[in-house]
Enzyme design. Structure first.
Site, PDB file in Angstrom:
ATOM      1  N   HIS A   1       0.724  -1.152  -0.058  1.00  0.00           N
ATOM      2  CA  HIS A   1      -0.128  -0.071   0.051  1.00  0.00           C
ATOM      3  C   HIS A   1       0.838   1.309   0.003  1.00  0.00           C
ATOM      4  O   HIS A   1       0.557   2.216   0.840  1.00  0.00           O
ATOM      5  CB  HIS A   1      -0.837   0.141   1.221  1.00  0.00           C
TER       6      HIS A   1
ATOM      7  N   HIS B   1      -9.499   2.338   0.358  1.00  0.00           N
ATOM      8  CA  HIS B   1      -9.486   1.005   1.399  1.00  0.00           C
ATOM      9  C   HIS B   1     -10.691   1.366   2.496  1.00  0.00           C
ATOM     10  O   HIS B   1     -10.390   1.099   3.469  1.00  0.00           O
ATOM     11  CB  HIS B   1      -8.220   1.227   1.890  1.00  0.00           C
TER      12      HIS B   1
ATOM     13  N   GLU C   1     -11.451  -3.635  -2.871  1.00  0.00           N
ATOM     14  CA  GLU C   1     -10.548  -2.578  -3.546  1.00  0.00           C
ATOM     15  C   GLU C   1     -10.418  -3.003  -4.736  1.00  0.00           C
ATOM     16  O   GLU C   1      -9.912  -3.703  -5.496  1.00  0.00           O
ATOM     17  CB  GLU C   1      -9.246  -2.689  -2.816  1.00  0.00           C
TER      18      GLU C   1
HETATM   19  C1  GLA Z   1      -5.115  -4.951   2.467  1.00  0.00           C
HETATM   20  C2  GLA Z   1      -4.265  -6.296   2.625  1.00  0.00           C
HETATM   21  C3  GLA Z   1      -4.646  -7.015   3.742  1.00  0.00           C
HETATM   22  C4  GLA Z   1      -4.325  -5.856   4.954  1.00  0.00           C
HETATM   23  C5  GLA Z   1      -5.200  -4.723   4.773  1.00  0.00           C
HETATM   24  C6  GLA Z   1      -4.794  -3.946   5.767  1.00  0.00           C
HETATM   25  O1  GLA Z   1      -6.363  -5.296   2.018  1.00  0.00           O
HETATM   26  O2  GLA Z   1      -4.448  -7.030   1.355  1.00  0.00           O
HETATM   27  O3  GLA Z   1      -3.724  -7.794   3.767  1.00  0.00           O
HETATM   28  O4  GLA Z   1      -2.828  -5.605   4.697  1.00  0.00           O
HETATM   29  O5  GLA Z   1      -4.905  -4.325   3.298  1.00  0.00           O
HETATM   30  O6  GLA Z   1      -4.791  -4.488   7.268  1.00  0.00           O
END
Ligand code: GLA
Length: 411
Positions: free
Chosen positions: A162, A235, A371
């Protein structure tokens, strides 16, 4: 006697006929009146519907708080004619609250988050945030582009996740209100060359638009001065119930016949697997809790669902990616996107340690993320659709979230 009766008004046949005629006339008048009333109601409704569509969405700005570096973060409250309200802060472009109607027309918050800026700064598992420069994972934080090797910040069990340590979710965006029939909030951010290890100055624009049709559109755009990689998403953690217990009673449909299996660090292996006959089959509306306890290596790696589904893309520019619904509230959330994939994360890392809005404890799987994005680790997997952005090109991506209720026609 007969004469008396005959002359009695009650038994006057002439009088009876007049009465009959009067009765029919009043019946006709009644029917006419009712249809007139119905027609004018219809016209009124049409007029008010038109007013709804034409009326501008309101956007109000307030102070959300002060960041550790003394910069002020604002909060923008967008309200449409139906009563849907979306609150967004320019810190991380975070959607802090988002109301949607239940089957009785009651608008309640459908996303997880915090009440104050401080909490977002201290410990945010990406609640509601814009994710970039690269959403999801890049293996070992390394990739090469045009013969040059790049090393990114590593922040997730040896991988880059991210956008790194300070991703787009933790920066202050410049905000501009664009009011109109639809209300938009335009957020811009310049991600400098070398930030978190990425090459190129990247000028990013994210526009959140609330419509009077209970849709929230997110438009992403970016331009660079050096070849780089880009994968932007939002997100938000959804929970369509008011009480925010787990999301296992929600139903989900993903318009995807294939998903990307991962290794134990959640990097795609490169295969595209058929969902058919696996717990990853969401091709029909399915209870999220149904297969999540199944003994399955992929579910074990993710601690639940934390995978990317490859969308059955249509010829239209937008694909109907997902339909999330919750039978008790009757709330429905549909997602349309121009992206080729969607990461469904079932909130596996939420463990009850976070106390969110209104002092609600966010327990295990109390929210889920959908997402829209390109495939994870694309910079290293040449068979995946490209995420490279070159100077002179424009990155463009659109996702639409539409809220409705179960009585409406759901595809
Ligand atoms: C994303 C990732 C997860 C986790 C979340 C945040 O969706 O794929 O593994 O890291 O973000 O907690």
């Amino acid at each position: 006697m007969f004469a008396r009766l005959y002359h009695n008004k009650l038994y006057d046949p002439m009088q009876l006929n007049v009465k009959k005629i009067n009765f029919h006339l009043s019946k006709l008048l009644f029917i006419f009146l009712i249809s007139f009333l119905l027609q004018s109601c219809k016209n009124e409704m049409k007029k008010s519907d038109m007013a709804n569509i034409a009326a501008p969405v309101k956007i109000e700005k307030s102070i959300f708080g002060v960041l550790p570096d003394q910069q002020q973060a604002d909060l923008f409250t967008m309200t449409n004619k139906k009563g849907m309200q979306v609150k967004i802060t320019n810190y991380g472009g975070i959607i802090t609250s988002w109301t949607a109607p239940d089957k009785n027309g009651l608008y309640e918050d459908i996303v997880l988050g915090y009440d104050s800026l401080d909490h977002y700064v201290k410990n945010n598992p990406y609640f509601g945030a814009i994710i970039g420069r690269y959403g999801n994972r890049i293996a070992k934080g390394k990739f090469s582009l045009d013969g040059k090797n790049y090393s990114l910040a590593v922040n997730n069990i040896g991988n880059h996740l991210h956008g790194g340590i300070v991703g787009f979710d933790k920066v202050l965006w410049t905000a501009q209100i664009m009011e109109g029939e639809e209300g938009s909030l335009k957020l811009t951010y310049l991600s400098k060359d070398g930030e978190e290890g990425y090459p190129g100055n990247l000028q990013v624009t994210v526009i959140y638009t609330l419509t009077n049709d209970n849709e929230l559109k997110i438009d992403y755009e970016a331009e660079t001065d050096q070849a780089t990689v880009v994968n932007l998403t939002n997100h938000s953690y959804f929970n369509l119930t008011a009480n925010k217990t787990d999301i296992l009673g929600h139903e989900l449909k993903l318009h995807a016949d294939k998903f990307l299996p991962v290794d134990k660090t959640l990097i795609p292996t490169g295969e595209l697997l058929d969902v058919k006959g696996t717990p990853f089959d969401f091709s029909g509306q399915k209870l999220i809790g149904k297969d999540i306890p199944a003994e399955d290596e992929q579910l074990a790696f993710g601690g639940g669902y934390d995978h990317c589904w490859v969308l059955n893309t249509s010829t239209d520019s937008l694909t109907h990616a997902a339909t999330l619904s919750e039978p008790i509230s009757g709330r429905v959330l549909e997602i349309y996107t121009s992206e080729p994939a969607i990461q469904f994360y079932s909130g596996n890392f939420l463990d009850g340690s976070i106390i969110g809005k209104n002092k609600v404890v966010y327990g295990h799987r109390s929210g889920l993320c959908l997402e829209t994005q390109h495939y994870p680790d694309s910079p290293n997997q040449k068979a995946f659709p490209s995420v490279t952005l070159k100077p002179g090109e424009k990155y463009k991506s659109r996702t639409i979230h539409k809220c409705s209720v179960l009585t409406d026609k759901v595809e």
